[in-house]
Design an enzyme around this catalytic site. Structure first.
Site, PDB file in Angstrom:
ATOM      1  N   GLU A 233      78.030 149.805  33.788  1.00  0.00           N
ATOM      2  CA  GLU A 233      79.271 149.246  34.293  1.00  0.00           C
ATOM      3  C   GLU A 233      80.458 149.952  33.410  1.00  0.00           C
ATOM      4  O   GLU A 233      80.225 150.925  32.613  1.00  0.00           O
ATOM      5  CB  GLU A 233      79.423 147.655  33.303  1.00  0.00           C
ATOM      6  CG  GLU A 233      78.528 146.649  34.075  1.00  0.00           C
ATOM      7  CD  GLU A 233      78.987 146.282  35.591  1.00  0.00           C
ATOM      8  OE1 GLU A 233      80.128 146.647  35.732  1.00  0.00           O
ATOM      9  OE2 GLU A 233      78.269 145.359  36.149  1.00  0.00           O
TER      10      GLU A 233
ATOM     11  N   CYS B 143      76.168 144.849  40.233  1.00  0.00           N
ATOM     12  CA  CYS B 143      75.308 146.011  40.032  1.00  0.00           C
ATOM     13  C   CYS B 143      75.856 146.907  41.039  1.00  0.00           C
ATOM     14  O   CYS B 143      75.543 146.794  42.385  1.00  0.00           O
ATOM     15  CB  CYS B 143      73.819 145.711  40.012  1.00  0.00           C
ATOM     16  SG  CYS B 143      72.924 146.943  39.607  1.00  0.00           S
TER      17      CYS B 143
END
Length: 229
Positions: free
Chosen positions: A104, A2
């Site tokens: 992402e 993340c």
């Protein structure tokens, strides 16, 4: 992993998520990046939940230089209880980090195509985090944090092998409590259920950490990857 996320929910929504009486004003954030100040909830000395801000990138109390935080943005859930950088915080200084999405990327030719993961109902949720206090002579100590990651669930697996640990609301108290045993904590470090998140392709303006406005979460419809249109 993340490395970017969003928190566009307002203070009332965040306070409600954590059963807080109040939360400070929270300007919407569309592209939260490493080294920035991020919102978090921890237990105060009184045992009550308190809202605070940490620098994203954990700096252990023993670190010689705060630049180490760039290497400690995330903590692998499989080793977080053992690694010197994280093990003390894992035992004693856990936190919850509010978010309502994370990003992402997929490489396609020379482009990096961004995707945003969020709840279908768009409500906020919480990452599992750790925090530390780093003494600075003559200055206020630096408080910093890291986000714990785990293996990807079926929704995020096509995009990355890792994903942030999302703590279900009913397990917030267990994660924050000093009375939770290590085995109980470890059981919370797991991929969230596949139906918790949906994913959508978004504008590549988010690729720049200097852009933090609604354009970052604008959905685009030309992806065609993994059945996403």
């Amino acid at each position: 992993m993340c490395a970017r996320f969003t928190l566009t929910a307002n203070a009332k929504e965040v306070a409600g998520l954590f059963d807080l009486v109040t939360a400070p004003d929270l300007p919407p954030r569309y592209n939260i990046a490493p080294s920035q100040q991020i919102a978090a909830v921890r237990l105060a000395e009184s045992g009550e939940r308190e809202f605070t801000f940490f620098k994203w990138g954990l700096v252990p109390s023993w670190a010689a230089d705060e630049k180490i935080g760039w290497k400690l943005l995330n903590a692998r859930g499989e080793t977080v209880s053992k690694k010197p950088s994280f093990r003390n915080a894992f035992r004693e200084r856990r936190c919850l980090i509010p978010a309502d999405g994370f990003y992402e990327w997929i490489a396609e030719a020379k482009r990096k195509k961004p995707f945003r993961f969020r709840r279908p109902d768009r409500k906020p949720f919480a990452f599992a985090g750790l925090w530390e206090r780093w003494p600075r002579p003559g200055q206020v100590p630096l408080e910093s944090c890291t986000i714990i990651t785990t293996s990807a669930n079926e929704v995020s697996k096509p995009f990355h092998e890792r994903m942030p640990v999302i703590v279900p609301t009913e397990k917030f108290s267990r994660w924050l409590s000093q009375e939770t045993k290590p085995d109980g904590l470890s059981r919370l470090i797991a991929p969230i259920s596949d139906d918790f998140l949906t994913v959508e392709p978004v504008s590549d303006v988010v690729n720049s950490p200097n852009v933090d406005d609604p354009r970052c979460i604008e959905v685009v419809h030309d992806s065609g990857l993994f059945g996403i249109q």
